[in-house]
Every structure is written in C-alpha cells, then in structure tokens.
Write a protein that holds these residues in place. Sequence first.
Motif, PDB file in Angstrom:
ATOM      1  N   ILE A 193       0.840  -1.205   0.000  1.00  0.00           N
ATOM      2  CA  ILE A 193       0.000   0.000   0.000  1.00  0.00           C
ATOM      3  C   ILE A 193       0.869   1.247   0.000  1.00  0.00           C
ATOM      4  O   ILE A 193       0.662   2.180  -0.797  1.00  0.00           O
ATOM      5  N   LEU A 194       1.859   1.295   0.893  1.00  0.00           N
ATOM      6  CA  LEU A 194       2.737   2.465   0.982  1.00  0.00           C
ATOM      7  C   LEU A 194       3.575   2.614  -0.284  1.00  0.00           C
ATOM      8  O   LEU A 194       3.789   3.732  -0.775  1.00  0.00           O
ATOM      9  N   PHE A 195       4.017   1.485  -0.830  1.00  0.00           N
ATOM     10  CA  PHE A 195       4.818   1.511  -2.058  1.00  0.00           C
ATOM     11  C   PHE A 195       4.021   2.129  -3.209  1.00  0.00           C
ATOM     12  O   PHE A 195       4.523   3.007  -3.934  1.00  0.00           O
ATOM     13  N   HIS A 196       2.790   1.698  -3.407  1.00  0.00           N
ATOM     14  CA  HIS A 196       1.976   2.213  -4.510  1.00  0.00           C
ATOM     15  C   HIS A 196       1.589   3.674  -4.288  1.00  0.00           C
ATOM     16  O   HIS A 196       1.515   4.461  -5.253  1.00  0.00           O
ATOM     17  N   LEU A 197       1.345   4.058  -3.051  1.00  0.00           N
ATOM     18  CA  LEU A 197       1.000   5.452  -2.755  1.00  0.00           C
ATOM     19  C   LEU A 197       2.169   6.382  -3.093  1.00  0.00           C
ATOM     20  O   LEU A 197       1.987   7.400  -3.781  1.00  0.00           O
ATOM     21  N   LEU A 198       3.358   6.029  -2.619  1.00  0.00           N
ATOM     22  CA  LEU A 198       4.530   6.855  -2.888  1.00  0.00           C
ATOM     23  C   LEU A 198       4.890   6.842  -4.372  1.00  0.00           C
ATOM     24  O   LEU A 198       5.299   7.873  -4.928  1.00  0.00           O
ATOM     25  N   LEU A 199       4.722   5.690  -5.024  1.00  0.00           N
ATOM     26  CA  LEU A 199       5.020   5.605  -6.449  1.00  0.00           C
ATOM     27  C   LEU A 199       4.086   6.498  -7.256  1.00  0.00           C
ATOM     28  O   LEU A 199       4.512   7.178  -8.204  1.00  0.00           O
ATOM     29  N   GLY A 200       2.819   6.516  -6.887  1.00  0.00           N
ATOM     30  CA  GLY A 200       1.870   7.381  -7.573  1.00  0.00           C
ATOM     31  C   GLY A 200       2.226   8.849  -7.429  1.00  0.00           C
ATOM     32  O   GLY A 200       2.186   9.613  -8.413  1.00  0.00           O
TER      33      GLY A 200
END
Length: 319
Positions: A69-76
């Motif tokens: 979840i954190l990975f996709h949020l920061l990537l976005g």
Amino acid sequence: MHRSGAVMAWNVFKFCTALRGLGSIMILLVLGVVVVTYYAVVVVNYGPSLYAAGGPGGVDSFTAFAVLILFHLLLGMLLWSYFSVVLTDPGSVPSSWRPVIDEEMGDTVPLTGSEFGGSMGLKQLTVHPDQPNPGVRYCRKCNHLKPPRCHHCSVCGRCVLKMDHHCVWVVNCVGALNYKFFLLFLLYTFLETTLVTLSLLPHFIAFFNDEEIPGTPGSLASTFLAFVLNLAFALSVLGFLIMHISLVAGNTTTIEAYEKKTTTKWRYDLGRKKNFEQVFGTYKKYWFIPAYSEEDLRKMPVLQGLNYPSKPDLDAQEF
C-alpha cells in the motif's frame, strides 16, 4: 584568438545539443528503474507474500500488505510529481513584458516613458545593452529584456523565469512554474527509494549469507539490482533534497546562491514562512501535491514568475 573563441562556442553548442538529445533516453531510464523496482518489490517478493504459508491475515501477510500500500501510494505521488516537472513549462518571458523599475539592481527610480513608449526607445536599449545603467537587465542571446531573477538557459535556448538549473533527469529547466513540482519529485523519490531499500534489505542480506532463497536466477538478479539502484538513489537524492530545502528557506535559487556575493542579507529573504509560501503556496493542504489552489494562482503574482517582493530598505550595493 578569434578562431579559438569560435571553436569554444562551437563546442559549447555541441554540448548543449547533446543534452537536449538525452531527453527521451533519460525519461526511459527513469521509467526503467521504476519497472525493475516494481517487478522486484511487487511481483517477486511482497506480492506472493500476501498468500504465503500462514495465509491472508497472518503477520507476514499484513506486513506485505502494508508495504505494498505504501509503495503504490509513494510511487503514484512520485510519478505525478515527475511528469508535472517534465510537462510544465518553467516560465518564459512574455513578449509584452516591460519593467517599471530595475528590481534586480534595486533601482527605485521609475523608467521614463520614452524608454518604452515606442519602438525607438526599445531599439536604443537593444543597440546599447552595455551602457552603465540602462535600468533593466538585457539578454544578448534572446535579444529582449529580462525580468528579475530570470536567467538564460543554453540548453533550452531561452530565458527562464527564476531559473534554478537545467535538470537532465526531468528533461526540462527547473524554474518559477515547476520548482515546487521538482522539490516534491525529490521528496517522493527519497521516500520511495528508502522504503524499497529497507523492504529488500532482508533479501539482500540473505543473498550474501548463502541462505536458501526461493525464486529463479532472474528474480534474484532483479531483487539485487533493485536494492542497489534504490540505495544509490536514496543517498544521492537526500543530499539534493537537503540543499534545496535550505535554498527555499533563504528564498534563493541554485544560480543565485552561486552568483551572489557573500552577505548576511539577501533582498528576497522575507522570513522562512513567507519564503516557503512563495514556492509551495499559502494553503498547506496543497503543499504535498504538485498543484496550486485557484486562489493562490489568482492572488500570488510570485507564482507567475515575474514579480517578487523584496526588502526595500536594503541597499542594492550589498548584493
């Protein structure tokens, strides 16, 4: 001597042309690092961990879910900020722009109407850009007047408003209209690469401890490569992020910090709070997204890159 100068000018031109040619290559390189990282984190490691032995709801599964979840949020946020820098014009000098006073040199004497009242007045300034005090700054390459804090970029071949530097990674100049987006790109790149480094660290350690690691040679290689790349980016970006935060705190750019004379005062330094607002806007809920509120865009001329409040009590000779 003339020939030597011509060769130097030609070499500089070739260098700038080469930098312009790196455009699509650098974007593809950034996207390539993103793809390798995504494959290593999501496909190879933490995606399968969601349904590891213990099943959904286990400790390992919860950790994997949180990381993803954190990975996709920061990537976005990283990609949003990155393409905002790439696609946003940093600001160019409007053809109709005319200065009222010499803001760059601190001259408080208004320019006379004859200087800009007609084409003859402007032509005289164009012909004599080296006069002692023409009242304005002039760009010989673009053949037009320069607003305060504006500089010519040899790579882009034009004057850029409040130019900070030309960044090959974003294939664009960083200036008045996209400086906030660049800072957010640095911030989210640091957070994302740090997260990836920490999440892949156990796998990296296991690799060198000769522990049995599931996966194909290709997946193991992608994990190793992603860890090394993200660690390198996290360390390098941290230095740039700290430097630019200090520049924003003093309301200066990289070029201004390099060019201005050593002094304890800077005419555009209005205090840390106002300095940050000139870059990020007055609404703090917009500070961490690459966008401005409509009210800030309407009420803050500084966001347009042409007018900057300064300390009128400071003597221009100090700078």
